[in-house]
Motif scaffolding. Structure first.
Motif, PDB file in Angstrom:
ATOM      1  N   ASP A  78      29.416-107.245  42.609  1.00 31.33           N
ATOM      2  CA  ASP A  78      30.774-106.755  42.354  1.00 31.33           C
ATOM      3  C   ASP A  78      30.960-106.387  40.881  1.00 31.33           C
ATOM      4  O   ASP A  78      31.606-105.388  40.552  1.00 31.33           O
ATOM      5  N   TYR A  81      29.879-102.915  39.735  1.00 32.71           N
ATOM      6  CA  TYR A  81      30.833-101.827  39.951  1.00 32.71           C
ATOM      7  C   TYR A  81      31.927-101.816  38.900  1.00 32.71           C
ATOM      8  O   TYR A  81      32.427-100.753  38.520  1.00 32.71           O
ATOM      9  N   ASN A 136      38.427-111.134  48.230  1.00 33.50           N
ATOM     10  CA  ASN A 136      37.821-109.810  48.098  1.00 33.50           C
ATOM     11  C   ASN A 136      36.319-109.829  48.362  1.00 33.50           C
ATOM     12  O   ASN A 136      35.752-108.823  48.807  1.00 33.50           O
ATOM     13  N   ARG A 142      31.095-102.777  49.154  1.00 30.35           N
ATOM     14  CA  ARG A 142      31.493-101.778  48.154  1.00 30.35           C
ATOM     15  C   ARG A 142      32.998-101.840  47.859  1.00 30.35           C
ATOM     16  O   ARG A 142      33.584-100.839  47.448  1.00 30.35           O
ATOM     17  N   PHE A 143      33.598-102.992  48.030  1.00 25.56           N
ATOM     18  CA  PHE A 143      35.039-103.126  47.801  1.00 25.56           C
ATOM     19  C   PHE A 143      35.416-102.640  46.404  1.00 25.56           C
ATOM     20  O   PHE A 143      36.348-101.850  46.238  1.00 25.56           O
ATOM     21  N   TYR A 144      34.702-103.108  45.376  1.00 26.69           N
ATOM     22  CA  TYR A 144      35.051-102.720  44.009  1.00 26.69           C
ATOM     23  C   TYR A 144      34.522-101.350  43.630  1.00 26.69           C
ATOM     24  O   TYR A 144      34.984-100.748  42.658  1.00 26.69           O
ATOM     25  N   ALA A 145      33.576-100.834  44.408  1.00 27.54           N
ATOM     26  CA  ALA A 145      33.102 -99.475  44.154  1.00 27.54           C
ATOM     27  C   ALA A 145      34.198 -98.468  44.461  1.00 27.54           C
ATOM     28  O   ALA A 145      34.255 -97.384  43.866  1.00 27.54           O
ATOM     29  N   ASN A 146      35.062 -98.823  45.379  1.00 25.13           N
ATOM     30  CA  ASN A 146      36.138 -97.927  45.796  1.00 25.13           C
ATOM     31  C   ASN A 146      37.441 -98.169  45.040  1.00 25.13           C
ATOM     32  O   ASN A 146      38.471 -97.593  45.356  1.00 25.13           O
ATOM     33  N   ARG A 147      37.396 -99.022  44.050  1.00 24.31           N
ATOM     34  CA  ARG A 147      38.584 -99.350  43.259  1.00 24.31           C
ATOM     35  C   ARG A 147      38.502 -98.650  41.907  1.00 24.31           C
ATOM     36  O   ARG A 147      37.471 -98.679  41.241  1.00 24.31           O
ATOM     37  N   ILE A 148      39.565 -98.021  41.503  1.00 26.79           N
ATOM     38  CA  ILE A 148      39.586 -97.310  40.229  1.00 26.79           C
ATOM     39  C   ILE A 148      39.792 -98.323  39.099  1.00 26.79           C
ATOM     40  O   ILE A 148      40.829 -98.981  39.021  1.00 26.79           O
TER      41      ILE A 148
END
Length: 214
Positions: A78, A81, A136, A142-148
């Motif tokens: 995480d 990312y 989370n 990829r939860f944090y990969a999709n977070r700006i």
């Protein structure tokens, strides 16, 4: 001898083994994340995400095997990312961040206290401190990969804080935080990690449990 023993107790914090309570995990995640924000020059958005990731990891520790088990690996994934390439490289080079918890005499030990006094804070609480309760790391990989999350464009050369230099927020009377650009000094204690041996730090050159209330 008694003085040396007292000093050793002040340098680290050991918690009896078994699952960490939400209140304890929250407090430890805040302290750890605050120091990561300082040494890695995190942006406010990174600081909030790092707090969530650290809290998730601490809430997942139930036994010695969890210290460097799957939840530790998920924490690192995480953070890849959330951090920029240079921040992640620095993160894995600092044992008090990369391996924040160790097993010591049937309890969890937080080696960050060998480097920083418990009263030392550099930043205000992250945005989710009062509301985030974990989970989370139970989401998709990829939860944090999709977070700006905005990241600093380059290494600016030194630690920094999110509040103005000279502020005494959350500091005892008569003390001040390190000014931005100053490097904190280790307390000199060795970082013993007991019998829980971590794998070698992975290389990184590209950017990129239990959850909830116990």
């Amino acid at each position: 001898m008694k003085k040396m023993f007292t000093l050793a107790l002040l340098m680290v914090m050991t918690i009896t083994a078994n699952a960490m309570s939400y209140t304890t995990a929250k407090s430890e995640a805040l302290f750890l994340s605050d120091k990561m924000a300082y040494e890695l020059n995190l942006t406010p958005a990174q600081y909030e995400a790092v707090y969530e990731i650290n809290l998730d990891y601490l809430l997942c520790i139930d036994n010695r095997a969890d210290v460097f088990g799957p939840w530790w690996n998920r924490r690192n994934a995480d953070l890849r990312y959330v951090l920029s390439a240079w921040q992640y490289d620095k993160y894995v080079s600092l044992a008090h961040f990369y391996r924040p918890v160790s097993w010591h005499r049937s309890g969890w030990r937080f080696d960050i206290y060998a480097r920083y006094d418990r009263a030392r804070f550099f930043n205000h609480h992250p945005g989710g401190f009062a509301t985030y309760r974990g989970g989370n790391n139970r989401m998709a990989d990829r939860f944090y990969a999709n977070r700006i999350v905005n990241k600093p464009p380059h290494h600016n050369g030194g630690p920094g804080a999110h509040h103005p230099a000279g502020s005494t927020w959350r500091h005892p009377a008569g003390t001040t935080p390190h000014p931005a650009g100053a490097t904190p000094h280790p307390a000199g204690a060795s970082h013993h990690h007991g019998s829980a041996t971590p794998p070698p730090a992975p290389g990184h050159r590209s950017s990129g449990s239990f959850a909830g209330h116990r």
